[in-house]
Design a protein around this motif. Structure first.
Motif, mmCIF file in Angstrom:
data_model
loop_
_atom_site.group_PDB
_atom_site.id
_atom_site.type_symbol
_atom_site.label_atom_id
_atom_site.label_comp_id
_atom_site.label_asym_id
_atom_site.label_seq_id
_atom_site.Cartn_x
_atom_site.Cartn_y
_atom_site.Cartn_z
ATOM 1 N N PHE A 146 0.871 -1.173 -0.243
ATOM 2 C CA PHE A 146 -0.021 0.041 0.080
ATOM 3 C C PHE A 146 1.122 1.251 -0.071
ATOM 4 C CE2 PHE A 146 -3.096 -2.975 2.052
ATOM 5 C CZ PHE A 146 -3.918 -2.649 1.060
ATOM 6 N N ASP A 147 1.836 1.113 -0.830
ATOM 7 C CA ASP A 147 3.020 2.481 -0.640
ATOM 8 C C ASP A 147 2.618 3.532 -1.359
ATOM 9 O OD1 ASP A 147 4.694 0.615 0.291
ATOM 10 O OD2 ASP A 147 5.761 -0.133 -1.237
ATOM 11 N N ASP A 148 1.485 3.743 -2.253
ATOM 12 C CA ASP A 148 0.977 4.704 -2.658
ATOM 13 C C ASP A 148 -0.172 5.435 -2.029
ATOM 14 O OD1 ASP A 148 -0.823 2.531 -3.087
ATOM 15 O OD2 ASP A 148 -1.455 3.210 -5.125
ATOM 16 N N MET A 149 -0.190 4.798 -0.957
ATOM 17 C CA MET A 149 -1.618 5.658 -0.190
ATOM 18 C C MET A 149 -0.804 6.715 0.837
ATOM 19 S SD MET A 149 -3.896 3.812 -1.027
ATOM 20 C CE MET A 149 -5.186 4.627 -0.193
ATOM 21 N N LYS A 150 -1.654 7.909 0.882
ATOM 22 C CA LYS A 150 -1.236 9.013 1.503
ATOM 23 C C LYS A 150 -1.943 9.101 2.977
ATOM 24 C CE LYS A 150 1.749 9.593 -1.512
ATOM 25 N NZ LYS A 150 3.299 9.203 -1.614
ATOM 26 N N ASP A 151 -1.589 10.227 3.615
ATOM 27 C CA ASP A 151 -2.265 10.661 4.894
ATOM 28 C C ASP A 151 -2.689 9.510 5.977
ATOM 29 O OD1 ASP A 151 -2.493 13.206 3.684
ATOM 30 O OD2 ASP A 151 -4.303 12.744 2.506
ATOM 31 N N GLY A 152 -1.693 8.597 5.911
ATOM 32 C CA GLY A 152 -1.801 7.535 7.124
ATOM 33 C C GLY A 152 -2.906 6.614 6.882
ATOM 34 N N GLN A 153 -3.393 6.474 5.534
ATOM 35 C CA GLN A 153 -4.379 5.368 5.355
ATOM 36 C C GLN A 153 -3.885 4.084 5.143
ATOM 37 O OE1 GLN A 153 -6.890 6.678 1.878
ATOM 38 N NE2 GLN A 153 -7.120 8.546 2.738
ATOM 39 N N GLY A 154 -2.466 4.255 4.799
ATOM 40 C CA GLY A 154 -1.771 3.005 4.589
ATOM 41 C C GLY A 154 -1.850 1.965 5.476
ATOM 42 N N GLU A 155 -1.473 2.424 6.869
ATOM 43 C CA GLU A 155 -1.497 1.567 7.833
ATOM 44 C C GLU A 155 -2.953 1.029 8.312
ATOM 45 O OE1 GLU A 155 -0.516 1.448 12.722
ATOM 46 O OE2 GLU A 155 -0.398 3.678 11.819
ATOM 47 N N GLN A 156 -4.176 1.821 7.988
ATOM 48 C CA GLN A 156 -5.329 1.403 8.435
ATOM 49 C C GLN A 156 -5.740 0.103 7.251
ATOM 50 O OE1 GLN A 156 -8.413 4.198 8.148
ATOM 51 N NE2 GLN A 156 -10.306 2.893 8.472
ATOM 52 N N LEU A 157 -5.357 0.568 6.026
ATOM 53 C CA LEU A 157 -5.371 -0.458 4.996
ATOM 54 C C LEU A 157 -4.617 -1.898 5.213
ATOM 55 C CD1 LEU A 157 -5.702 1.666 1.976
ATOM 56 C CD2 LEU A 157 -7.452 0.561 2.915
ATOM 57 N N ALA A 158 -3.567 -1.547 5.717
ATOM 58 C CA ALA A 158 -2.668 -2.790 5.966
ATOM 59 C C ALA A 158 -3.284 -3.699 7.243
ATOM 60 C CB ALA A 158 -1.463 -2.411 6.252
#
Length: 753
Positions: free
Chosen positions: A283-295
């Motif tokens: 999820f490297d292309d996700m910004k604004d901290g959304q990556g952690e939630q999606l992970a």
């Protein structure tokens, strides 16, 4: 609970020849339990050894007073504070004694005699950072149920025991009192394991709990699911290849990571397993901290996918039972991170094994050469060689059979659907971290009241369950990690040493939190004393008189406090740290409360099958529980707990129980007679003998009603009927109702529906 008579204490003190004058008071420091009694003494000799003098006085008082009236603080002073009229100034005496009490906390009397010295030696070995004397309290020192079992095992090995030593320790936890209840007997060495490495790859049976977990996954059973536990780790610069290598090294090192289970329910260790391949996502292309939630969401999806796959696969296949996943993402600041998910199958591993494995994984990841040394001891050896004696098992069965009459059933929580209708449960996690400062304050407070932290939290959990159970008594399934000290390498091997035991919560009206917690502590002592039979056996016994669902104990409490250092805690840098977001699932379980220490904090989680319950109910329960724990730090424990349902729950219950709606004034048989008047020729009953029309049935019923009235049947009076199902029974019921009576079926025939 005991009433302290200060006058009796003073009389006893003043009767001792070495004491010139004495006064007794009660000390109640803020936030601490009251001292049973404190005595201010004046000695009329000048060359007295103060500590020896206090010890002698204490010994003499034990012969004159009950233990709870023996002063816990003794102070020698030049004079006793007096008021202007010459009476004892008790307020000044309390102030003076409070100063002495703090100083006396660090002054302990050395153990006396062989028994006390042996007990002190065992306590010191298990609690090495504590100062121990005759006055030391096992639970105030930091002892818990796990350490208690080790104390008893070691003492028994040295020939020092009692009829029920664990119960004795819980009931008399002061060293001198506990030792006094012990006696020397012929030393009975514990069962010892003899490693059998030549049979390493031979099949061996499942334990009772393993078999219950295995059978609980069977398709068709209600709430059937896997036995999976997701642990989530997170860090920067995580090398997935190195993590795979470290994991695969440990798989070859630990037999129970290469175990399979055949269709007959036997387990077998394979000589070799193919290396695991970590499934990765980005999820490297996700910004604004959304990556952690999606992970985190992606890892939970893998958890449920793994669970579904395990239901449709053969448990005895050579596929890996445990899984690794990795997710790369960017944090809110744009830094690259990796979240790692490890899904353990705890059909073969208990909580201590998972803790040990994670610590070894961390070390091996950082240094591939740090793999622990090999041992010949196998979990297979433990399963085949260690079992309760016939006497232990018989005593435990007798205890539990007698206990069943008073052991409550599970908490009858409000349900949205019956468990039998839910074949594929999905678990949801709720979690909370109690900050280190608050957790330490809670532990300190529990220690002052001689309550273990696990018992305190178990009591709080049971009180919340009681609130949603309508204030009724109930039982919880307690997870025990029963790894007996039968070999020097026992704590180096992996396996599922879990046992389960029921703990009943019966509360007397207006009992205080302290009273309830100490009662729970005594219940746990009974459980540990009789753990030769488990909760599974007890539920089977109950199922002889009720259904398996009614006898089940699907609400669980799992505490890893006391397993050593913080569970999953690894101080070395460079290995991803454990983070919130894990999950677990267990067959036939409704709700599992788990707790452990991490980074000096208390981590609490509830894993529940939300589909069983009304929407939002578990949220309300969990929030009430967390609020209660926060309040425990500040409230007085010497008062009853008065928990209140949230407003939404109260409104819902009021709506369901509201009975002020209007009722119809029509009788249940009125419609029948109206139909008979309108269409008397219409067929009403078809039976094997013959058929009756509405008119014929109405006429026969009214004739019977007239006969009953002549015989004196009054409105509302019960009339017994014993008839087989058929037209005569229908005539009887309608006739009784027409006469104003009440139909009461008797005999062996089923009532008419």
């Amino acid at each position: 609970g005991h009433r302290i008579e200060l006058g009796e204490v003073e009389t006893a003190l003043n009767s001792l020849s070495a004491i010139h004058r004495a006064v007794a008071v009660v000390l109640s420091p803020a936030g601490q339990p009251a001292s049973l009694a404190a005595a201010l003494l004046v000695d009329h000799t000048d060359d007295t050894d103060t500590e020896q003098f206090k010890a002698d006085v204490t010994d003499q008082l034990r012969a004159l007073l009950p233990d709870y009236m023996v002063p816990s603080t003794l102070a020698l002073v030049d004079e006793i504070p007096l008021s202007a009229n010459g009476k004892v100034d008790r307020k000044q005496a309390q102030i003076l004694l409070a100063e002495h009490a703090d100083a006396q906390h660090t002054t302990l009397t050395p153990p006396k005699g062989d028994k006390e010295c042996q007990v002190a030696s065992v306590w010191q070995a298990l609690l090495p950072d504590r100062s121990i004397g005759r006055e030391s309290h096992f639970f105030s020192l930091g002892g818990d149920s796990l350490l208690a079992t080790q104390v008893i095992s070691t003492l028994r090995e040295n020939g020092l025991t009692a009829e029920q030593p664990l119960r004795l320790l819980f009931a008399q936890p002061v060293l001198a009192e506990f030792a006094a209840g012990l006696s020397f007997e012929n030393a009975e060495p514990l069962s010892t394991l003899v490693p059998d490495p030549d049979a390493r790859f031979e099949p061996f049976p499942l334990t009772e709990v393993q078999r219950a977990y295995w059978m609980g996954q069977s398709p068709g059973l209600p709430l059937n699911c896997g036995t999976h536990y997701l642990v989530e780790l997170d860090g920067e610069n995580v090398n997935i290849g190195r993590l795979e290598q470290a994991w695969n090294s440990l798989v070859q090192h630990h037999d129970m990571l290469r175990v399979t289970i055949d269709k007959e329910g036997n387990q077998r260790v394979l000589p070799f397993f193919p290396g695991i391949e970590t499934l990765c996502h980005r999820f490297d292309d996700m910004k604004d901290g959304q990556g952690e939630q999606l992970a985190q969401q992606w890892l939970h999806q893998q958890f449920h996918t793994t669970s579904s796959a395990s239901k449709n696969s053969d448990v005895g296949s050579s596929a890996q039972m445990h899984h690794l996943f990795g997710v790369s993402y960017q944090d809110a600041k744009g830094n690259p991170r990796c979240r790692v998910g490890i899904i353990f199958n705890y059909l073969t591993l208990d909580g201590f094994s998972i803790k040990l494995l994670l610590e070894q994984l961390s070390r091996t990841y950082l240094d591939p050469e740090s793999l622990p040394s090999k041992t010949d001891l196998l979990f297979r050896d433990y399963v085949n060689q260690i079992a309760p004696s016939n006497e232990e098992k018989q005593n435990a069965e007798t205890f539990w059979l007698n206990k069943l009459a008073e052991l409550p059933l599970k908490a009858s929580l409000p349900l949205a659907t019956e468990p039998e209708r839910l074949a594929h449960p999905i678990f949801t996690r709720r979690e909370h971290r109690l900050p280190a400062e608050d957790w330490q304050a809670l532990k300190d407070k529990a220690q002052k009241y001689q309550i273990t932290p696990s018992v305190l939290l178990l009591t709080a959990y049971s009180e919340v369950l009681r609130l949603w159970n309508g204030g009724k008594d109930h039982s919880i399934n307690l997870t025990l990690f029963d790894r007996q000290p039968v070999h020097q390498d026992i704590n180096r091997i992996l396996g599922d040493f879990t046992t389960l035991a029921p703990v009943g919560f019966c509360r007397e009206e207006e009992s205080t939190l302290i009273e309830q917690a100490k009662k729970t502590q005594r219940e746990i002592a009974d459980v540990l004393e009789n753990k030769a039979v488990s909760s599974i056996w007890i539920q089977r016994q109950r199922s002889h008189e009720m259904s398996l669902t009614a006898a089940s104990l699907p609400i669980v409490f799992t505490s890893t406090l006391g397993l050593g250092n913080g569970l999953f805690e690894q101080g070395e840098s460079g290995f991803p740290k454990m983070v919130a977001g894990g999950l677990s699932e267990t067959p036939q379980v409704w709700l599992d409360h788990q707790l452990y220490e991490f980074d000096e904090e208390l981590a609490l989680s509830w894993d529940s099958v939300d589909a069983l319950f009304p929407e939002g109910m578990i949220d309300d329960m969990f929030n009430t529980y967390i609020a209660l724990i926060d309040n425990l730090i500040i409230i007085d424990w010497d008062t009853p707990l008065h928990l209140v349902l949230p407003n939404k729950q109260c409104e819902s219950r009021l709506a369901i129980n509201r009975t002020d709606q209007a009722f119809s004034t029509r009788t249940i048989h009125q419609s029948f007679f109206e139909m008979a008047a309108e269409t008397p020729e219409r067929t009403a009953i078809i039976s094997e003998q013959h058929s009756l029309s509405y008119g014929e049935l109405a006429q026969a019923a009214l004739q019977l009603a007239a006969l009953l009235t002549e015989q004196g049947v009054q409105p509302g009076e019960p009339v017994a009927v014993t008839l087989p199902r058929g037209h005569n029974q229908v005539i009887a019921v309608l006739g009784i109702l027409a006469a104003g009576g009440c139909y009461v079926p008797v005999g062996t025939h089923q009532p008419l529906v």
